[in-house]
Design an enzyme around this catalytic site. Structure first.
Site, short mmCIF file in Angstrom:
data_model
loop_
_atom_site.label_atom_id
_atom_site.label_comp_id
_atom_site.label_asym_id
_atom_site.label_seq_id
_atom_site.Cartn_x
_atom_site.Cartn_y
_atom_site.Cartn_z
N HIS A 121 0.82 -1.21 0.00
CA HIS A 121 0.00 0.00 0.00
C HIS A 121 0.85 1.27 0.00
O HIS A 121 1.92 1.33 0.60
CB HIS A 121 -0.95 0.00 1.19
CG HIS A 121 -0.25 -0.03 2.53
ND1 HIS A 121 0.23 1.09 3.16
CD2 HIS A 121 0.04 -1.07 3.35
CE1 HIS A 121 0.79 0.76 4.30
NE2 HIS A 121 0.68 -0.56 4.45
N ASP A 122 0.38 2.26 -0.74
CA ASP A 122 0.99 3.60 -0.79
C ASP A 122 2.36 3.61 -1.43
O ASP A 122 3.11 4.58 -1.28
CB ASP A 122 1.06 4.22 0.62
CG ASP A 122 -0.30 4.30 1.29
OD1 ASP A 122 -1.17 5.03 0.78
OD2 ASP A 122 -0.51 3.59 2.30
N GLY A 139 4.90 -1.27 2.55
CA GLY A 139 4.14 -0.05 2.33
C GLY A 139 5.01 1.19 2.26
O GLY A 139 6.10 1.25 2.84
#
Length: 266
Positions: A121-122, A139
């Site tokens: 994520h991100d 992440g």
């Protein structure tokens, strides 16, 4: 003309471009957008608010766009944006962003994600990136253009990986990797410059010579701090774009830590 196998499930709301091919047993969620000429070979699942750019190809058992592997995630409507001309091979996973990380995971154009790779994520991944089998990004990792990750390598959250660098197989990256760098080790150590990659991408002899000189000045020098030597190299090689890219990467944020060469006796 779209080609959708009768066993595939494409939910209402999904947006499909021209000439999209969706093979057997694929699932496409209601917030997904597939660009022109995208192909899902078979058994691929595309979920969440995910956009996949033109001519990208996704192979069996890839899981793209499902909720982040983050216990803080509370169901927010975040994004996964994948660019054009990417190849996403078997069992690859990519997660959308989180509210605490900017809300978007973004992948550039012309990348190759081999079997079992993971983009957390991100993450922000540039263009022309290659991730070999089972390479993983935690992440919030930032990967610049034309980076190569060896098989079974892993990057810790919040790290940056500079353009044209190479990460050796089985390498665990804990700190930022400079542009053009080559790192290897169970805890990554800087092993020099990615000279083969620079030659393949047609960097001039003069530019490579300047990068080698700046590297020695920064990482082999004994006077001053790492940052002071990087600042000096920026001045000493003012006419060379590669050196300016490398030193800017190192000097932009004084709180960052970097992979460095192994010291004698370590």
């Amino acid at each position: 003309m779209q080609q959708i196998h009768p066993t595939a499930i494409v939910e209402d709301g999904a947006v499909l471009g021209e000439n999209v091919k969706i093979g057997p047993y694929c699932m496409v969620g209601p917030k997904v957008t597939l660009g022109d000429d995208v192909e899902l070979v078979s058994h691929a699942v595309i979920a969440g608010r995910t956009t996949i750019g033109a001519r990208s190809k996704i192979f069996p058992f890839a899981s793209i766009g499902h909720q982040p592997q983050d216990l803080k995630y509370a169901g927010e409507d975040t994004l996964l944006e994948i660019g054009e001309d990417n190849q996403i091979r078997e069992h690859t996973t990519m997660n959308p962003g989180t509210a605490g990380g900017g809300g978007v995971t973004r992948v550039g154009n012309g990348c190759l994600f081999m079997m079992g790779t993971h983009v957390g994520h991100d993450c922000l991944v540039g263009n022309g990136v290659i991730m070999a089998n089972n390479a993983t990004l935690a992440g919030h990792v930032e990967v610049e253009d034309h980076v190569i990750f060896g098989g079974l390598s892993a990057v810790r959250q919040w790290c940056r990986v500079g353009a044209h660098s190479i990460i050796g197989g089985l390498t665990g990256v804990e700190f930022d990797v400079i542009p053009y760098g080559s790192v290897i080790g169970d805890r990554a150590r800087l092993a020099g410059l990615n000279l083969i990659g620079l030659k393949r991408r047609n960097f001039s002899r003069e530019e490579i010579h300047a990068l080698r000189g700046a590297y020695k000045e920064i990482f082999n020098g004994e006077e001053g701090t790492l940052r002071s030597r990087a600042d000096a190299a920026r001045t000493n090689y003012a006419g060379f774009d590669g050196v300016q890219t490398m030193t800017k990467f190192m000097l932009d944020d004084e709180k960052r830590s970097f992979c460095t060469p192994r010291k004698s006796g370590e």
